[in-house]
Design an enzyme around this catalytic site. Structure first.
Site, PDB file in Angstrom:
ATOM      1  CD  GLU B 158      -3.210  -0.170   0.076  1.00 11.63           C
ATOM      2  OE1 GLU B 158      -3.069   1.016  -0.261  1.00 11.63           O
ATOM      3  OE2 GLU B 158      -4.132  -0.887  -0.331  1.00 11.63           O
ATOM      4  CD  GLU B 161      -1.151  -0.857  -4.712  1.00 14.84           C
ATOM      5  OE1 GLU B 161      -1.100  -2.065  -4.960  1.00 14.84           O
ATOM      6  OE2 GLU B 161      -2.192  -0.280  -4.292  1.00 14.84           O
ATOM      7  CD  GLU B 162      -2.633   4.928  -0.082  1.00  9.02           C
ATOM      8  OE1 GLU B 162      -2.199   5.709   0.797  1.00  9.02           O
ATOM      9  OE2 GLU B 162      -3.751   4.385  -0.010  1.00  9.02           O
TER      10      GLU B 162
END
Lengths: 280, 280
Positions: B158, B161-162
């Site tokens: 995460e 990705e962010e």
């Protein structure tokens, strides 16, 4: 949830009653009985309208009484998102760009209860169903958390149901995440230490073959305990906690920005307090 | 999965193909297209047969291509158990005694990632969607664990990705259990401390409005952080961990009796090792 008329190809059609969500999507909760043909034409008109509005995710919630509308909804390009005993939720994604539809619930949550009396005996059971059935293996009481139930409360409830023993929550010692469990979902098992408040065992008949207080050494000596690392860890954690060497997590009530109901944050309270104390 | 003929009121009917489960129940996974009338008569014959056999739970798994059979299944007394994008599972309980049908998945699992660089700056983001949209609030990156994904792996994914930042897992500091979240399900949020391996931010456009390294003091001073106890705890836990006062849980690989795949047990490794050391 007001019903709206829309000009659609010269013909006035009912749109389905629907409301907006927080993510530029729309939710239609069907309630009234409808025949599939009428429903189909209203659904098509609604999809046309929502697409023009720039809506992204479209949710259709069908109560089980409207099972006759499932086939039509699927034919319009919807797929299943999740289901509960009394309804089915279907979803469609209108834009051509990547979907950000949130995932369905992915985990079942269970508890294992570690309870020792002052003779250093562990509360153990043999199960009537499942893969350990008839194998004579003693294990700690385990169970599944109910919808909306707190972990610490679920642990106390399961022990009471399976063995009749009253307990209070002490600490969460560890947890296990396992994949590909029931129905391909994942599974979180929280190992909780509880303190016994009563000692007489009254076993539940439906799920439990036998229950007893068993000397910790005997539990540890079972070949099954020795062979499977989870069961061995349960013994190690139990001994570490009893001997005063181990700190797990305890729940603290918190409020949430997103939710009015009380939540709990599980953390190492002893360490957090130690820091506050040392800074003062 | 062999098809069986049965003598039923003088007329030979196909029973539905089905196999036994571990709990005295039976599972019928439908695969071939069927018209609802033919399916209905085979389902009734099968239920009669299974009841005579003393079966308890009966499961019917319908792929989404067979959405035309949902209505008939519900009319025979089945209710929804769960659904995934490509299938719907229905269940029925044949005995008159209490049902022990296991619950559907009840929890979504998310992570919050606490990442501090050596200038004591916290990696924070502003979100494009949801209830914090447009409010200018800086928060730690959060996300939902994928089906079958380990918590520590989901946290690393995460964050990458962010924000584009590479990290490694250090420790699970705490977790929150919240009820009545999305679709009435409960929610577990695991707060993970990660160590940054890269520092340049490349934010993802779909979900993230802005991302930056923010001095911890500034994060703590936001009125939003002060007001909401979860966000305040994130600051406290982060400081306690950085200052060496705090021990959370770390994952250890284990094997399971029920499952061949690798699982992880999250526990206070430091305390458990301390005990082993002191006993030797």
């Amino acid at each position: 949830m007001e019903e709206v008329f829309v000009q659609n190809g010269g013909k006035k059609d009912y749109l389905l009653p629907a409301y907006d969500d927080d993510h530029e999507g729309v939710i239609a909760e069907l309630k009234e009985p409808m025949d599939p043909t009428n429903f189909g034409s209203r659904l098509r008109a609604s999809l046309f309208h929502w697409k023009l509005q720039g809506k992204k995710g479209v949710w259709i919630k069908l109560p089980i009484q409207l099972a006759n509308l499932v086939e039509t909804t699927v034919k319009e390009g919807f797929w299943y998102h999740h289901a509960e005993p009394d309804y089915l939720m279907l979803v469609n994604w209108l834009p051509v760009i990547d979907s950000t539809i949130p995932a369905n619930a992915t985990h079942r949550v269970g508890i294992g209860a570690i309870i020792v009396n002052d003779k250093r005996e562990l509360l153990v059971v043999q199960e009537k169903n499942g893969r350990l059935k008839g194998k004579g293996i003693w294990k700690i009481p385990t169970g599944v958390i109910d919808q909306g139930e707190d972990i610490f409360a679920g642990a106390i409830r399961e022990v009471k149901e399976e063995t009749g023993v009253d307990t209070e929550f002490v600490e969460l010692l560890a947890f296990r995440q396992m994949h590909k469990a029931l129905f391909g979902k994942s599974d979180l098992l929280f190992l909780c230490m509880l303190r016994p408040l009563s000692f007489e065992i009254q076993k539940q008949d439906l799920e439990i073959e036998a229950a007893q207080w068993m000397p910790l050494d005997e539990y540890a000596a079972q070949p099954f305990t020795q062979k499977h690392s989870l069961y061995k860890y349960i013994n190690d954690l139990c001994l570490a906690k009893l001997d005063g060497f181990y700190t797990g997590f305890t729940p603290r009530p918190i409020t949430s920005y997103f939710n009015d109901s009380m939540s709990y944050l599980y953390l190492n309270k002893q360490d957090l307090n130690r820091r506050v104390f040392s800074l003062n």
